[in-house]
Design a protein around this motif. Structure first.
Motif, PDB file in Angstrom:
ATOM      1  N   ALA A 185     -14.340 -51.640  16.796  1.00 16.46           N
ATOM      2  CA  ALA A 185     -15.921 -51.586  16.987  1.00 16.46           C
ATOM      3  C   ALA A 185     -16.762 -50.982  17.856  1.00 16.46           C
ATOM      4  O   ALA A 185     -17.609 -50.168  17.409  1.00 16.46           O
ATOM      5  CB  ALA A 185     -15.992 -53.422  16.903  1.00 16.46           C
ATOM      6  N   GLY A 189     -18.842 -47.539  16.522  1.00 15.46           N
ATOM      7  CA  GLY A 189     -20.213 -47.832  16.985  1.00 15.46           C
ATOM      8  C   GLY A 189     -20.533 -46.419  17.920  1.00 15.46           C
ATOM      9  O   GLY A 189     -21.541 -46.017  17.772  1.00 15.46           O
ATOM     10  N   HIS A 338     -23.127 -50.770  17.724  1.00 16.43           N
ATOM     11  CA  HIS A 338     -22.269 -51.919  17.603  1.00 16.43           C
ATOM     12  C   HIS A 338     -22.587 -53.145  18.277  1.00 16.43           C
ATOM     13  O   HIS A 338     -22.185 -54.342  18.076  1.00 16.43           O
ATOM     14  CB  HIS A 338     -20.822 -51.915  17.899  1.00 16.43           C
ATOM     15  CG  HIS A 338     -20.452 -51.295  19.106  1.00 16.43           C
ATOM     16  ND1 HIS A 338     -20.648 -50.118  19.359  1.00 16.43           N
ATOM     17  CD2 HIS A 338     -20.220 -51.784  20.138  1.00 16.43           C
ATOM     18  CE1 HIS A 338     -20.692 -49.647  20.640  1.00 16.43           C
ATOM     19  NE2 HIS A 338     -20.170 -50.790  21.218  1.00 16.43           N
TER      20      HIS A 338
END
Length: 515
Positions: A185, A189, A338
């Motif tokens: 993640a 991101g 994120h």
């Protein structure tokens, strides 16, 4: 998704592209996948099963890269070891994480006996150097050569990928447990910002690979594809030569490294024009150093990442376009794609914009927790937000300004002094190479502002000269009341100035402490 997915994709789509370049040794993605699958088999043969921890104590190398893939391939959990720690500290982390297999290179073979004495749990030591395998150890290359490839265990999602021990700058080291999903993640991101990783480019591992700052860049490079260029450790000349020789496009450096690189006479003539992206973070950077770096690296875009290990590690990004705005250069940027960020008071209530409070973050990048520390995990993650311990404020556009570690704030004569502000002012003096500002005991003021300064070569600024310089830039009460000159500052393995060590010299005899 799992961390190893990127290896499968790269071996399928770009099998002959270099995966790693370490000195004169080049290995393709096809070779990398084969070696990882064989190394994973070797680790399983040593008893590594699902969820078992495997540690590595090593300088940067292509074998470190293979370790980061092979351990989850075998079903295990990586546990990189801080190379700056003493054998006793290393043994503590191995015992804490119940690590039975440790990989070491030549630099750390001499410490193995002491580590074994302090870590009875340690069952096997794997030697990853290029020489003869020491007695009592297993050879890394023997594990690769002596085993047939095994299928990927396909650990991913919420499964733990690694346990990363904090540097200990604020207390006892804790094992931060991060999942595959956490790290991916953060990488996805950060990559989505378009500001760091050059698709198909070449990333230079100059920061220590044991640390998550570089580890996160490793994940991001794998996600977007390309090549890992690896030097054993940071030196200005080594980094400059690697960039020039291998046409490196991306690099992550902490501010102390940036300063050393751009100020190095030995690296002054190196061709660094291939560099397109420079990510910096881990500690604040002075505007003076940033300006010098921009002049030395005119083709590079600068991105600042703010975060911590517990956030996998990115929370905010200050993008290249932001660096062109004077007031924004003093910020740590805005929440990464994120991440969600806000500033709260001691009751976890969000404060108005412009008010200093604690920086907190939530999202898929937030750690699973601290290893075997449920109470500390609950405290840090209360309300679903990771509490960073950093003091900061947010403006109306969402830019975060980090003012200091909350516990590092100096209270002198009833006034709050944030050391970062004083350090930035000191760093603008032409005779200051680097500095750290701390609070020390003072009978009159409670705490006084104290500066530890490393002067540039051949300079010897006086305390009074530096105080007057600071008073010309910020409020008089923030100027250091005392100044000491040193040859160097204590630095952690992650490149952070160890203010705890500096404070200990002053607070050890006091009836309270701030470290």
């Amino acid at each position: 998704m799992e961390i190893t997915q990127a290896l499968h994709r790269a071996a399928q789509q770009t099998p002959e592209q270099p995966a790693t370049i370490a000195g004169d040794r080049v290995r393709t993605w096809s070779e990398c996948r084969d070696r990882v699958a064989r190394l994973a088999a070797g680790l399983q043969g040593l008893g590594v099963g699902p969820g078992d921890r495997v540690a590595m104590l090593s300088l940067n190398s292509d074998r470190f890269h293979e370790y980061l893939f092979a351990v989850p391939w075998a079903g295990g959990v990586v546990t990189p070891v801080n190379i700056r720690w003493s054998p006793a500290e290393i043994a503590f982390s191995l015992e804490d994480a119940q690590v039975a297999v440790l990989v070491v290179d030549d630099a750390f073979v001499p410490a193995v006996a002491a580590i074994r004495d302090g870590a009875p749990v340690l069952r096997t030591v794997v030697y990853s150097g290029d020489g003869e395998v020491p007695e009592g150890m297993v050879g890394f290359e023997a594990l690769v050569a002596g085993h047939e490839p095994v299928p990927d265990a396909r650990r991913g999602g919420a499964d733990p990928y690694g346990i990363y021990y904090t540097g200990g700058t604020t207390g006892t080291p804790k094992g931060v447990v991060l999942s595959h999903a956490n790290l991916l993640a953060s990488a996805l991101g950060s990559a989505a910002s378009g500001a760091f990783t050059e698709p198909g480019g070449r990333y230079l591992h100059a920061a220590p690979m044991f640390h998550l700052a570089d580890g996160a860049a490793w994940v991001a490079r794998n996600v977007v594809g390309g090549t890992h260029v690896i030097v054993p450790m940071f030196t200005p000349t080594g980094v400059a030569e690697a960039i020039a020789r291998h046409e490196v496009t991306d690099v992550l450096l902490v501010p102390t490294m940036i300063q050393m690189l751009v100020d190095s006479p030995e690296a002054a003539d190196a061709d660094l024009t291939s560099l397109r992206h420079l990510l910096y973070g881990a500690s604040p950077i002075s505007e003076a150093v940033l300006e010098r770096a921009a002049k030395r690296l005119p083709a590079a875009e600068f991105t600042q990442a703010y975060g911590m290990t517990e956030l996998s590690p990115v929370a905010t990004l200050l993008l290249p376009a932001d660096h062109g705005v004077d007031r924004l250069r003093r910020s740590a940027g805005r929440a990464a794609p994120h991440s969600e960020v806000r500033i709260v008071d001691e009751d976890d209530v969000e404060v108005p914009h412009g008010t200093v409070g604690e920086i907190v973050s939530r999202g898929p990048h937030v750690m699973l927790g601290y290893w075997n520390r449920p109470e500390e995990t609950a405290t840090a993650l209360r309300g679903g937000w990771m509490h960073t311990g950093d003091g900061g404020r947010m403006d109306d556009e969402g830019y975060v300004y980090v003012v200091d570690r909350i516990k590092d704030m100096i209270v002198s004569g009833g006034e709050n002094v944030y050391s970062v502000e004083v350090e930035n002012a000191l760093a603008k003096h032409p005779d200051v190479a680097s500095c750290a500002v701390i609070g020390v005991p003072d009978e009159e003021w409670g705490e006084r502002v104290h500066a530890v300064v490393v002067p540039v070569a051949g300079a010897a600024p006086t305390g009074e000269e530096l105080r007057e310089h600071v008073k010309g830039l910020i409020a008089n009460y923030k100027a250091p009341r005392t100044v000491e000159l040193r040859d160097a500052l204590p630095i952690s393995g992650a490149g952070k100035i160890l203010k705890r060590d500096l404070r200990a010299e002053h607070w050890s005899a006091a009836d309270r402490g701030v470290s």
